[in-house]
Design a protein around this motif. Structure first.
Motif, PDB file in Angstrom:
ATOM      1  N   VAL A 182       3.554  -7.909   2.441  1.00 45.20           N
ATOM      2  CA  VAL A 182       3.655  -6.487   2.758  1.00 45.20           C
ATOM      3  C   VAL A 182       5.108  -6.030   2.752  1.00 45.20           C
ATOM      4  O   VAL A 182       5.450  -5.000   2.176  1.00 45.20           O
ATOM      5  CB  VAL A 182       3.000  -6.193   4.119  1.00 45.20           C
ATOM      6  CG1 VAL A 182       3.322  -4.777   4.565  1.00 45.20           C
ATOM      7  CG2 VAL A 182       1.490  -6.364   4.027  1.00 45.20           C
ATOM      8  N   GLN A 204       7.053  -5.216  -0.435  1.00 51.31           N
ATOM      9  CA  GLN A 204       6.800  -3.936  -1.090  1.00 51.31           C
ATOM     10  C   GLN A 204       7.846  -2.889  -0.731  1.00 51.31           C
ATOM     11  O   GLN A 204       7.938  -1.855  -1.389  1.00 51.31           O
ATOM     12  CB  GLN A 204       5.408  -3.425  -0.716  1.00 51.31           C
ATOM     13  CG  GLN A 204       4.277  -4.340  -1.178  1.00 51.31           C
ATOM     14  CD  GLN A 204       2.933  -3.838  -0.703  1.00 51.31           C
ATOM     15  OE1 GLN A 204       2.437  -2.821  -1.171  1.00 51.31           O
ATOM     16  NE2 GLN A 204       2.333  -4.537   0.229  1.00 51.31           N
ATOM     17  N   ALA A 205       8.621  -3.135   0.306  1.00 57.32           N
ATOM     18  CA  ALA A 205       9.609  -2.142   0.729  1.00 57.32           C
ATOM     19  C   ALA A 205      10.599  -1.819  -0.382  1.00 57.32           C
ATOM     20  O   ALA A 205      11.036  -0.675  -0.525  1.00 57.32           O
ATOM     21  CB  ALA A 205      10.352  -2.641   1.972  1.00 57.32           C
ATOM     22  N   GLU A 241       9.716   1.133  -2.798  1.00 54.99           N
ATOM     23  CA  GLU A 241       9.546   2.505  -2.317  1.00 54.99           C
ATOM     24  C   GLU A 241      10.569   3.436  -2.970  1.00 54.99           C
ATOM     25  O   GLU A 241      11.591   2.997  -3.500  1.00 54.99           O
ATOM     26  CB  GLU A 241       9.699   2.545  -0.796  1.00 54.99           C
ATOM     27  CG  GLU A 241       8.608   1.804  -0.042  1.00 54.99           C
ATOM     28  CD  GLU A 241       7.243   2.465  -0.164  1.00 54.99           C
ATOM     29  OE1 GLU A 241       7.177   3.655  -0.558  1.00 54.99           O
ATOM     30  OE2 GLU A 241       6.235   1.795   0.140  1.00 54.99           O
ATOM     31  N   TYR A 244       7.573   0.053   9.006  1.00 59.33           N
ATOM     32  CA  TYR A 244       7.130   0.065   7.613  1.00 59.33           C
ATOM     33  C   TYR A 244       6.016  -0.952   7.389  1.00 59.33           C
ATOM     34  O   TYR A 244       5.019  -0.654   6.711  1.00 59.33           O
ATOM     35  CB  TYR A 244       8.297  -0.245   6.675  1.00 59.33           C
ATOM     36  CG  TYR A 244       7.842  -0.389   5.236  1.00 59.33           C
ATOM     37  CD1 TYR A 244       7.621   0.747   4.465  1.00 59.33           C
ATOM     38  CD2 TYR A 244       7.585  -1.635   4.681  1.00 59.33           C
ATOM     39  CE1 TYR A 244       7.168   0.635   3.163  1.00 59.33           C
ATOM     40  CE2 TYR A 244       7.126  -1.754   3.376  1.00 59.33           C
ATOM     41  CZ  TYR A 244       6.920  -0.617   2.618  1.00 59.33           C
ATOM     42  OH  TYR A 244       6.449  -0.727   1.341  1.00 59.33           O
ATOM     43  N   GLY A 245       6.184  -2.157   7.937  1.00 58.91           N
ATOM     44  CA  GLY A 245       5.174  -3.196   7.742  1.00 58.91           C
ATOM     45  C   GLY A 245       3.820  -2.776   8.273  1.00 58.91           C
ATOM     46  O   GLY A 245       2.793  -2.998   7.629  1.00 58.91           O
ATOM     47  N   ARG A 289       2.405  -0.003   5.973  1.00 58.96           N
ATOM     48  CA  ARG A 289       1.958  -0.588   4.710  1.00 58.96           C
ATOM     49  C   ARG A 289       0.653  -1.348   4.895  1.00 58.96           C
ATOM     50  O   ARG A 289      -0.243  -1.291   4.058  1.00 58.96           O
ATOM     51  CB  ARG A 289       3.053  -1.530   4.200  1.00 58.96           C
ATOM     52  CG  ARG A 289       2.867  -2.086   2.812  1.00 58.96           C
ATOM     53  CD  ARG A 289       3.150  -1.038   1.771  1.00 58.96           C
ATOM     54  NE  ARG A 289       1.939  -0.369   1.347  1.00 58.96           N
ATOM     55  CZ  ARG A 289       1.893   0.770   0.679  1.00 58.96           C
ATOM     56  NH1 ARG A 289       3.006   1.393   0.373  1.00 58.96           N
ATOM     57  NH2 ARG A 289       0.757   1.302   0.321  1.00 58.96           N
ATOM     58  N   ASP A 299      -2.191   1.162   5.241  1.00 57.11           N
ATOM     59  CA  ASP A 299      -2.436   1.782   3.942  1.00 57.11           C
ATOM     60  C   ASP A 299      -3.169   0.821   3.012  1.00 57.11           C
ATOM     61  O   ASP A 299      -4.100   1.213   2.300  1.00 57.11           O
ATOM     62  CB  ASP A 299      -1.111   2.215   3.328  1.00 57.11           C
ATOM     63  CG  ASP A 299      -1.298   3.134   2.137  1.00 57.11           C
ATOM     64  OD1 ASP A 299      -1.968   4.166   2.277  1.00 57.11           O
ATOM     65  OD2 ASP A 299      -0.774   2.815   1.060  1.00 57.11           O
ATOM     66  N   ASP A 300      -2.766  -0.443   3.022  1.00 54.36           N
ATOM     67  CA  ASP A 300      -3.423  -1.426   2.157  1.00 54.36           C
ATOM     68  C   ASP A 300      -4.863  -1.681   2.595  1.00 54.36           C
ATOM     69  O   ASP A 300      -5.732  -1.922   1.757  1.00 54.36           O
ATOM     70  CB  ASP A 300      -2.632  -2.736   2.158  1.00 54.36           C
ATOM     71  CG  ASP A 300      -1.358  -2.653   1.331  1.00 54.36           C
ATOM     72  OD1 ASP A 300      -1.210  -1.662   0.585  1.00 54.36           O
ATOM     73  OD2 ASP A 300      -0.524  -3.569   1.426  1.00 54.36           O
ATOM     74  N   GLU A 310       4.575  10.652  -3.905  1.00 54.55           N
ATOM     75  CA  GLU A 310       3.835   9.414  -4.182  1.00 54.55           C
ATOM     76  C   GLU A 310       2.492   9.713  -4.837  1.00 54.55           C
ATOM     77  O   GLU A 310       2.068   9.031  -5.771  1.00 54.55           O
ATOM     78  CB  GLU A 310       3.637   8.629  -2.888  1.00 54.55           C
ATOM     79  CG  GLU A 310       2.991   7.273  -3.095  1.00 54.55           C
ATOM     80  CD  GLU A 310       2.907   6.471  -1.822  1.00 54.55           C
ATOM     81  OE1 GLU A 310       1.939   5.706  -1.667  1.00 54.55           O
ATOM     82  OE2 GLU A 310       3.806   6.611  -0.963  1.00 54.55           O
TER      83      GLU A 310
END
Length: 310
Positions: free
Chosen positions: A16, A19-20, A23, A44-45, A48, A51-52, A189
């Motif tokens: 995860v 993925q930062a 962005e 953020y983690g 993410r 969202d995932d 996005e």
């Protein structure tokens, strides 16, 4: 917790947080103090992860389900995983209040514990992100721009509010400006990911705008973006630019390294919008993205504009 990002961390955490780097904006730049970076990476983690879950993008094999304690037969059950994430948020808040209380099960939620304790974070923004994930399970289109903004209030505003909270800069006016910037970043996005969202059965472009420019449903499945759909994307990009203008006042209102951090968020969004324009708004051929030098240029432009704000 800081140890969540070491090379020996569990695979879901590494996957995860990796993925930062992809962005549109710098998530937790190196110029921040270690504790601040750890808090922002934890936020953020978590975002993410949720969202995932909502998108069905968790790593295969059910590792996240096992971490949450979800039975194997429900490892692909998104509502069940979102429920498990909500239960973990409540464990997070309990552990922050009561020493010795059972902590969160998932390491990405557990990583939030130092920030929650240090900054007295509340459950509201964490739970709002889960509600956005739940909404994605049953709502796949938006009729108006205002409806899309309502979705962004769940999916985007909480992240910006958490950033303000962990940096100690929250105020009503900063929250208002942050909400505008975060909405713009979310819309950008969506514009970059039109094809990907369509493959998931979702269309975040407002139906009234698609109809106004004469976009047909079949146009969303074409390999190249037609002129009508490009016009819709350009229209939404223009609205996003206007929202990002709030970033100037936000950046001007904070001192030191925080000014550079927030300028990076607004600058990243501006650079992504310029990349869309450079691609002539062809979002179906592949998501237009901005290179790092472009992000740095736009960040510098935001900083310069902020210096002129009195």
């Amino acid at each position: 917790m800081v140890t969540a990002w070491t090379p020996t961390a569990q695979a879901p955490v590494r996957g995860v947080l990796d993925q930062a780097a992809a962005e549109n904006f710098p998530v937790a730049p190196a110029f921040l103090p270690a504790a601040g970076r750890a808090a922002l990476l934890a936020v953020y983690g978590y975002a993410r992860l949720v969202d995932d879950i909502g998108d069905g993008d968790l790593a295969p094999g059910g590792a996240d389900a096992r971490l949450f304690g979800v039975p194997p037969e429900h490892a692909e059950d998104r509502p069940a995983l979102l429920d498990a994430a909500e239960a973990d948020v409540h464990r997070l808040l309990d552990a922050a209040r009561w020493p010795g209380a059972p902590g969160p099960r998932h390491p990405l939620v557990r990583a939030l514990l130092p920030a929650v304790r240090a900054h007295a974070l509340t459950a509201e923004p964490f739970l709002a992100l889960i509600e956005a994930g739940r909404l994605d399970q049953h709502r796949h289109t938006y009729t108006t721009w205002e409806e899309l903004l309502g979705y962004c209030a769940l999916s985007a505003h909480p992240v910006g509010r958490l950033v303000l909270a962990v940096t100690g800069t929250a105020s009503p006016e900063r929250v208002r400006r942050s909400d505008a910037v975060c909405t713009a970043l979310q819309v950008v996005e969506h514009l970059q990911d039109v094809a990907e969202d369509r493959a998931r059965g979702r269309v975040y472009l407002p139906a009234e705008d698609l109809a106004r420019f004469g976009v047909r449903e079949a146009d969303l499945d074409a390999p190249v973006t037609c002129a009508a759909l490009r016009s819709v994307v350009a229209c939404l990009a223009e609205r996003s630019f206007a929202l990002l203008d709030e970033g100037t006042g936000l950046v001007a209102s904070v001192p030191g390294r925080l000014r550079l951090l927030l300028a990076g968020y607004a600058g990243g969004g501006r650079a992504a919008l310029r990349a869309l324009a450079a691609a002539r708004y062809d979002v179906l051929a592949g998501p237009p993205t901005a290179a790092r030098p472009a992000v740095l240029r736009e960040t510098a432009a935001v900083l310069m504009a902020a210096r002129r704000v009195r």
